[in-house]
Design a protein around this motif. Structure first.
Motif, short mmCIF file in Angstrom:
data_model
loop_
_atom_site.label_atom_id
_atom_site.label_comp_id
_atom_site.label_asym_id
_atom_site.label_seq_id
_atom_site.Cartn_x
_atom_site.Cartn_y
_atom_site.Cartn_z
N GLU A 65 0.79 -1.23 0.00
CA GLU A 65 0.00 0.00 0.00
C GLU A 65 0.82 1.28 0.00
OE1 GLU A 65 -2.98 -0.07 3.04
OE2 GLU A 65 -3.55 -2.16 2.64
N VAL A 66 2.09 1.19 0.35
CA VAL A 66 2.94 2.39 0.43
C VAL A 66 4.09 2.30 -0.57
CG1 VAL A 66 4.47 3.77 1.89
CG2 VAL A 66 2.39 2.77 2.86
N ARG A 67 4.84 1.24 -0.48
CA ARG A 67 6.05 1.11 -1.31
C ARG A 67 5.74 1.12 -2.80
NH1 ARG A 67 9.55 -2.27 -3.65
NH2 ARG A 67 11.78 -2.12 -3.13
N VAL A 68 4.60 0.55 -3.18
CA VAL A 68 4.25 0.45 -4.61
C VAL A 68 4.07 1.82 -5.26
CG1 VAL A 68 3.21 -1.84 -4.53
CG2 VAL A 68 1.82 0.17 -3.98
N HIS A 69 3.84 2.85 -4.45
CA HIS A 69 3.60 4.18 -4.99
C HIS A 69 4.88 5.03 -5.07
CE1 HIS A 69 -0.64 3.39 -4.93
NE2 HIS A 69 -0.63 3.14 -3.63
N LEU A 70 6.01 4.46 -4.64
CA LEU A 70 7.27 5.21 -4.68
C LEU A 70 7.90 5.16 -6.06
CD1 LEU A 70 8.94 4.07 -1.32
CD2 LEU A 70 7.91 6.29 -1.78
N ASN A 71 8.59 6.23 -6.40
CA ASN A 71 9.41 6.24 -7.61
C ASN A 71 10.78 5.72 -7.22
OD1 ASN A 71 10.45 6.70 -10.13
ND2 ASN A 71 10.73 8.91 -9.83
N ILE A 72 11.03 4.43 -7.46
CA ILE A 72 12.21 3.76 -6.92
C ILE A 72 13.45 4.03 -7.78
CG2 ILE A 72 13.19 1.52 -6.26
CD1 ILE A 72 10.31 0.59 -5.72
N ALA A 73 14.53 4.40 -7.10
CA ALA A 73 15.78 4.72 -7.79
C ALA A 73 16.42 3.46 -8.36
CB ALA A 73 16.75 5.41 -6.82
N ASP A 74 17.16 3.64 -9.44
CA ASP A 74 17.87 2.51 -10.07
C ASP A 74 18.82 1.86 -9.06
OD1 ASP A 74 16.59 3.05 -12.41
OD2 ASP A 74 18.27 4.14 -13.32
N GLY A 75 18.79 0.54 -9.03
CA GLY A 75 19.66 -0.20 -8.13
C GLY A 75 19.09 -0.43 -6.74
N HIS A 76 17.92 0.17 -6.47
CA HIS A 76 17.31 0.04 -5.14
C HIS A 76 15.99 -0.73 -5.19
CE1 HIS A 76 19.99 3.02 -3.04
NE2 HIS A 76 20.24 3.31 -4.30
N GLU A 77 15.70 -1.33 -6.34
CA GLU A 77 14.40 -1.97 -6.55
C GLU A 77 14.12 -3.12 -5.57
OE1 GLU A 77 15.89 -0.25 -10.41
OE2 GLU A 77 16.72 -1.59 -8.87
N ASN A 78 15.16 -3.79 -5.10
CA ASN A 78 14.94 -4.99 -4.29
C ASN A 78 15.05 -4.73 -2.78
OD1 ASN A 78 14.32 -7.71 -3.99
ND2 ASN A 78 16.46 -8.38 -4.11
N TYR A 79 15.45 -3.51 -2.38
CA TYR A 79 15.53 -3.22 -0.95
C TYR A 79 14.12 -3.04 -0.39
CZ TYR A 79 20.55 -2.53 -1.41
OH TYR A 79 21.89 -2.73 -1.64
N ALA A 80 13.86 -3.64 0.76
CA ALA A 80 12.50 -3.60 1.32
C ALA A 80 12.12 -2.20 1.79
CB ALA A 80 12.40 -4.60 2.47
N PHE A 81 12.99 -1.56 2.56
CA PHE A 81 12.64 -0.28 3.17
C PHE A 81 13.33 0.87 2.45
CE2 PHE A 81 12.24 -3.42 6.64
CZ PHE A 81 10.87 -3.28 6.86
#
Length: 299
Positions: free
Chosen positions: A196-212
């Motif tokens: 519900e929260v993480r899916v809405h973030l614009n995730i930086a390259d190389g950080h896609e697999n970090y949980a927090f």
């Protein structure tokens, strides 16, 4: 052989032949660089192969005068001993200058712990109406539920969360892997955060697999975890000085107080030695002492 060459060769050795983690390598090198800097400050003009026990004693006295704790001094000496063992191993020196040098006496400090009620108060102080609040609840639930080190928490990968069986795969010190159980509440809040929260973030390259992740879609830093916990403690008026490690201490102590097997706790914490885990039995012993004093007719 000059310092830079010796340090680089030692770094290659502990990385390639001893397969130490990046953090351990950095710590070893940092210790040796301290010794190098001290030789320069002292105008000794001495190279690593020429260092004597007397030089090292002067260095350790200097470190002590800086006010470093006994544990910090012991760690520095450990790094330097490893360096000179390597030089002996490579036949670059025929006498180890650290051989007769003893480290400072170490007293075992009992870790600070939080009661379950105090942990609940900290959790209840989190503002769940914000995305960061939902992340922080999931993060601290996992920290307390699984007894992770702060470095293990920030490095937790999505692909290492096995929700179906209730385990986390953790890469600990020395890149050693272990499977750690994670509680139902922690999994519940973790799932809410991820879906519900993480899916809405614009995730930086190389950080896609970090949980927090932070607001910028990058993995959190150690400093940020410390700050979050300090702010929560302040919000509830807690006077104890707490850190992420306090949650790890509390996890272990509460398990042992509840009767958990010491070996099982050792495995979950990722301790090399059972004696490291035994430090957490202090509250259990205090409780037994209290029972004797309250109920034994001869107390």
């Amino acid at each position: 052989m000059n310092w830079d060459t010796a340090i680089q060769q030692f770094k290659n050795y502990i990385r390639l032949e001893r397969s130490l983690s990046a953090n351990s390598i950095e710590a070893y090198i940092h210790d040796i660089v301290k010794l190098k800097q001290f030789t320069e400050m002292s105008n000794w003009q001495v190279m690593p192969l020429d260092i004597s026990s007397a030089h090292l004693q002067d260095f350790l006295e200097y470190v002590n005068e800086l006010g470093m704790t006994s544990h910090s001094q012991a760690r520095i000496l450990s790094g330097i001993k490893a360096f000179y063992k390597y030089l002996m191993y490579e036949d670059l020196i025929d006498k180890d200058p650290t051989a007769l040098i003893e480290g400072p006496k170490l007293g075992r400090k009992l870790p600070d712990t939080l009661s379950f009620n105090e942990i609940e108060q900290l959790f209840n102080a989190i503002d769940h109406s914000t995305p960061e609040g939902q992340r922080n609840r999931a993060m601290l639930e996992v920290l307390y539920s699984s007894g992770l080190r702060v470095s293990e928490l920030i490095d937790l990968r999505l692909t290492n969360i096995y929700e179906d069986i209730g385990f986390l795969r953790i890469i600990g010190k020395g890149d050693k892997e272990r499977l750690v159980p994670v509680g139902r509440d922690a999994l519940k809040y973790l799932k809410i955060y991820i879906e519900e929260v993480r899916v809405h973030l614009n995730i930086a390259d190389g950080h896609e697999n970090y949980a927090f992740l932070n607001r910028r879609g990058k993995k959190l830093t150690r400093v940020m975890i410390f700050t979050i916990i300090k702010n929560l403690a302040k919000a509830i008026g807690m006077t104890k000085s707490i850190s992420p490690h306090t949650f790890r201490h509390s996890f272990a102590t509460h398990l042992i107080e509840g009767g958990a097997d010491l070996r099982a706790v050792q495995e979950m914490l990722g301790h090399e030695s059972i004696t490291t885990t035994e430090i957490y039995t202090h509250l259990d012993r205090d409780y037994l002492k209290q029972v004797i004093q309250e109920f034994h007719p001869r107390s």
